[in-house]
Design an enzyme around this catalytic site. Structure first.
Site, PDB file in Angstrom:
ATOM      1  N   HIS A  95      -8.088   8.930  -1.600  1.00 37.14           N
ATOM      2  CA  HIS A  95      -7.550   8.775  -0.239  1.00 37.14           C
ATOM      3  C   HIS A  95      -8.554   9.215   0.837  1.00 37.14           C
ATOM      4  CE1 HIS A  95      -3.412   8.697   1.940  1.00 37.14           C
ATOM      5  NE2 HIS A  95      -4.357   8.258   2.731  1.00 37.14           N
ATOM      6  N   LYS A 147      -2.831   6.026  -3.946  1.00 37.13           N
ATOM      7  CA  LYS A 147      -4.011   6.861  -3.671  1.00 37.13           C
ATOM      8  C   LYS A 147      -3.895   8.274  -4.238  1.00 37.13           C
ATOM      9  CE  LYS A 147      -4.088   4.404   0.723  1.00 37.13           C
ATOM     10  NZ  LYS A 147      -2.702   4.398   1.209  1.00 37.13           N
ATOM     11  N   ASP A 178       0.834  -1.197   0.000  1.00 35.13           N
ATOM     12  CA  ASP A 178       0.000   0.000   0.000  1.00 35.13           C
ATOM     13  C   ASP A 178       0.875   1.256   0.000  1.00 35.13           C
ATOM     14  OD1 ASP A 178      -2.764   1.204   0.526  1.00 35.13           O
ATOM     15  OD2 ASP A 178      -1.566   2.087   2.139  1.00 35.13           O
ATOM     16  N   TYR A 209       2.371  10.161   1.252  1.00 35.89           N
ATOM     17  CA  TYR A 209       3.389   9.632   2.166  1.00 35.89           C
ATOM     18  C   TYR A 209       4.780  10.161   1.799  1.00 35.89           C
ATOM     19  CZ  TYR A 209      -0.401   6.367   3.380  1.00 35.89           C
ATOM     20  OH  TYR A 209      -1.609   5.827   3.753  1.00 35.89           O
TER      21      TYR A 209
HETATM   22  N1  NAP Z   1      -6.040   5.308   3.908  1.00 35.63           N
HETATM   23  C1  NAP Z   1      -5.617   5.980   4.940  1.00 35.63           C
HETATM   24  O1  NAP Z   1      -6.062   7.090   5.239  1.00 35.63           O
HETATM   25  C2  NAP Z   1      -4.555   5.374   5.805  1.00 35.63           C
HETATM   26  C3  NAP Z   1      -4.319   5.890   7.087  1.00 35.63           C
HETATM   27  C4  NAP Z   1      -3.362   5.282   7.878  1.00 35.63           C
HETATM   28  C5  NAP Z   1      -2.645   4.203   7.386  1.00 35.63           C
HETATM   29  N2  NAP Z   1      -2.860   3.741   6.117  1.00 35.63           N
HETATM   30  C6  NAP Z   1      -2.094   2.613   5.558  1.00 35.63           C
HETATM   31  O2  NAP Z   1      -2.146   1.532   6.479  1.00 35.63           O
HETATM   32  C7  NAP Z   1      -0.819   1.174   6.881  1.00 35.63           C
HETATM   33  C8  NAP Z   1      -0.815   0.641   8.294  1.00 35.63           C
HETATM   34  O3  NAP Z   1      -1.300   1.581   9.203  1.00 35.63           O
HETATM   35  P1  NAP Z   1      -0.352   2.453  10.149  1.00 35.63           P
HETATM   36  O4  NAP Z   1       0.963   2.684   9.501  1.00 35.63           O
HETATM   37  O5  NAP Z   1      -1.143   3.605  10.596  1.00 35.63           O
HETATM   38  O6  NAP Z   1      -0.147   1.593  11.426  1.00 35.63           O
HETATM   39  P2  NAP Z   1      -0.040   0.117  11.968  1.00 35.63           P
HETATM   40  O7  NAP Z   1       0.330  -0.821  10.898  1.00 35.63           O
HETATM   41  O8  NAP Z   1      -1.251  -0.101  12.775  1.00 35.63           O
HETATM   42  O9  NAP Z   1       1.146   0.294  13.013  1.00 35.63           O
HETATM   43  C9  NAP Z   1       2.438   0.655  12.664  1.00 35.63           C
HETATM   44  C10 NAP Z   1       3.243   0.740  13.940  1.00 35.63           C
HETATM   45  O10 NAP Z   1       3.313  -0.564  14.537  1.00 35.63           O
HETATM   46  C11 NAP Z   1       4.657  -0.899  14.771  1.00 35.63           C
HETATM   47  N3  NAP Z   1       4.756  -2.363  14.574  1.00 35.63           N
HETATM   48  C12 NAP Z   1       4.708  -3.024  13.385  1.00 35.63           C
HETATM   49  N4  NAP Z   1       4.795  -4.342  13.582  1.00 35.63           N
HETATM   50  C13 NAP Z   1       4.915  -4.537  14.913  1.00 35.63           C
HETATM   51  C14 NAP Z   1       5.067  -5.678  15.720  1.00 35.63           C
HETATM   52  N5  NAP Z   1       5.114  -6.902  15.189  1.00 35.63           N
HETATM   53  N6  NAP Z   1       5.180  -5.507  17.069  1.00 35.63           N
HETATM   54  C15 NAP Z   1       5.135  -4.271  17.609  1.00 35.63           C
HETATM   55  N7  NAP Z   1       4.983  -3.149  16.899  1.00 35.63           N
HETATM   56  C16 NAP Z   1       4.875  -3.268  15.552  1.00 35.63           C
HETATM   57  C17 NAP Z   1       5.451  -0.120  13.756  1.00 35.63           C
HETATM   58  O11 NAP Z   1       6.764   0.113  14.215  1.00 35.63           O
HETATM   59  P3  NAP Z   1       8.088   0.061  13.277  1.00 35.63           P
HETATM   60  O12 NAP Z   1       7.725   0.568  11.923  1.00 35.63           O
HETATM   61  O13 NAP Z   1       9.014   0.977  14.008  1.00 35.63           O
HETATM   62  O14 NAP Z   1       8.553  -1.355  13.253  1.00 35.63           O
HETATM   63  C18 NAP Z   1       4.658   1.192  13.724  1.00 35.63           C
HETATM   64  O15 NAP Z   1       4.998   2.005  14.830  1.00 35.63           O
HETATM   65  C19 NAP Z   1      -0.045   2.466   6.651  1.00 35.63           C
HETATM   66  O16 NAP Z   1       1.340   2.285   6.657  1.00 35.63           O
HETATM   67  C20 NAP Z   1      -0.622   2.925   5.351  1.00 35.63           C
HETATM   68  O17 NAP Z   1      -0.070   2.204   4.267  1.00 35.63           O
HETATM   69  C21 NAP Z   1      -3.824   4.306   5.341  1.00 35.63           C
END
Ligand code: NAP
Length: 332
Positions: free
Chosen positions: A113, A80, A46, A51
């Site tokens: 988005h 997006k 994604d 970003y």
């Molecule tokens: N459409 C939208 O508006 C929207 C909004 C938000 C996100 N997204 C997409 O969704 C993706 C995921 O969401 P997100 O980035 O918000 O957050 P997430 O995946 O819920 O969490 C990411 C966080 O979790 C940590 N983490 C990852 N694996 C882990 C594990 N096994 N144990 C402990 N901690 C862990 C990461 O740390 P490290 O990286 O330091 O390892 C980072 O701090 C985004 O990257 C993006 O591509 C889309």
């Protein structure tokens, strides 16, 4: 090559349900992270214009194609349209710009988005968050565009060439927004990418998407947020289920997230976590219900741009109580 566990989009295409996210994967880290993810076997990745890391991601993709023997057609790549690219006449150029940044000929899925249009004020690449001239908020307010509706933008999305955007969908859309798009165009988005985690179950939206055949992709599955709340991998119930299953809290959340055929896109820039998150476990019905109890007891949406983003977005997107004073609404 197998795509792993998949779900079907309304286009007939298969989408791998365990994917990989790239938000807040900083320049200098994101190339290594995406390369590591591709090496670990993730197929669904994604991205997003906003970003700010797509050019660096292009290097990881290029290296994976040449060094790991991965073929483009073995991957499911998503990006997006940004909020300041919503004018219908800008949508096709925005897709071309996105493809150029990523060094790709096509995306498997291209999403709107947010159901929110920003005033572009000149070159989008220079100004992803155009500001209002006057604001009483310390971080400033983004300048909204109130003459472009989500239907206007969706119509342009539906006309994108299929050879460049194989499927089109949306993100952060509520049931009402989705219904407005379908009513106006007769074209149902292939997917809705939404915040969903053990504290935000969204049962009504999930049911609506299932009825309409809209695939759900879940973001921030670990409860990532910009307001400093601890991640859900630290929640006691999740930790206890993990321990009982000889798994990790992240694996429990990811197994829960895919129930119902949804996809989930955990982000990490840490090699060991990238591998950990790709190791799948099965969750019993009892454990699934224990996870759901968390959200039933204490529901919480974390990503609300009116309160969490800097600069602030002065718009009520989700109808949450925290957004009630926002001066703009979604234009349908
Ligand atoms: N459409 C939208 O508006 C929207 C909004 C938000 C996100 N997204 C997409 O969704 C993706 C995921 O969401 P997100 O980035 O918000 O957050 P997430 O995946 O819920 O969490 C990411 C966080 O979790 C940590 N983490 C990852 N694996 C882990 C594990 N096994 N144990 C402990 N901690 C862990 C990461 O740390 P490290 O990286 O330091 O390892 C980072 O701090 C985004 O990257 C993006 O591509 C889309």
């Amino acid at each position: 090559m197998s795509l792993g566990k998949t779900a079907k989009l309304n286009t007939g295409a298969s989408i791998p349900t365990l994917g990989f996210g790239t938000w807040q994967a900083e320049p200098g880290q994101v190339e290594a992270a995406v390369y590591e993810a591709l090496k670990a076997g993730y197929k669904h990745i994604d991205f997003a214009k906003v970003y700010g890391n797509q050019k660096e991601i292009a290097n990881a993709l290029k290296r994976a194609f040449s060094e790991l023997g991965i073929k483009r057609e073995d991957l499911f790549l998503v990006s997006k349209l940004w909020n300041s690219q919503h004018r219908p006449e800008h949508v096709a150029a925005a897709l071309d710009d996105c493809l150029a940044e990523l060094g790709l000929d096509y995306l498997d899925l291209y999403l709107v988005h947010f159901p929110v249009a920003f005033d572009e004020r000149g070159d989008v690449n220079q100004n992803l968050f155009p500001l209002q001239d006057k604001s009483d908020h310390p971080d400033g307010d983004v300048k909204m565009l109130d003459d472009i509706s989500i239907v206007d933008t969706w119509k342009a999305m539906t006309k994108l060439p299929k050879e460049k955007a194989r499927a089109v969908g949306v993100s952060n859309h509520t049931k009402e927004h989705l219904q407005a798009l379908i009513d106006a165009t007769g074209v149902t988005p292939a997917a809705n990418q939404i915040e969903r985690h053990p504290r935000l179950l969204q049962p009504e939206l999930i049911k609506y998407c299932a009825e309409k055949g809209i695939h759900v992709t879940e973001y921030s599955a670990f409860g990532n947020n910009m307001i400093g709340e601890p991640l859900l991998v630290q929640h006691d119930t999740i930790k206890a289920i993990a321990e009982a299953n000889k798994a990790t809290p992240a694996q429990v959340i990811l197994a829960w997230a895919q129930v119902g055929g949804h996809s989930v896109i955990p982000k990490s820039v840490t090699a060991s976590r990238i591998q950990e998150n790709f190791k799948e476990i099965e969750l019993s019905k009892e454990d699934f219900e224990k996870v759901e109890e968390i959200g039933k007891k204490s529901p919480r949406r974390f990503n609300i741009p009116y309160i969490a983003n800097k600069p602030r977005w002065p718009v009520n997107i989700f109808g949450e109580p925290e957004e009630k004073d926002a001066p703009h609404k979604v234009i349908v």
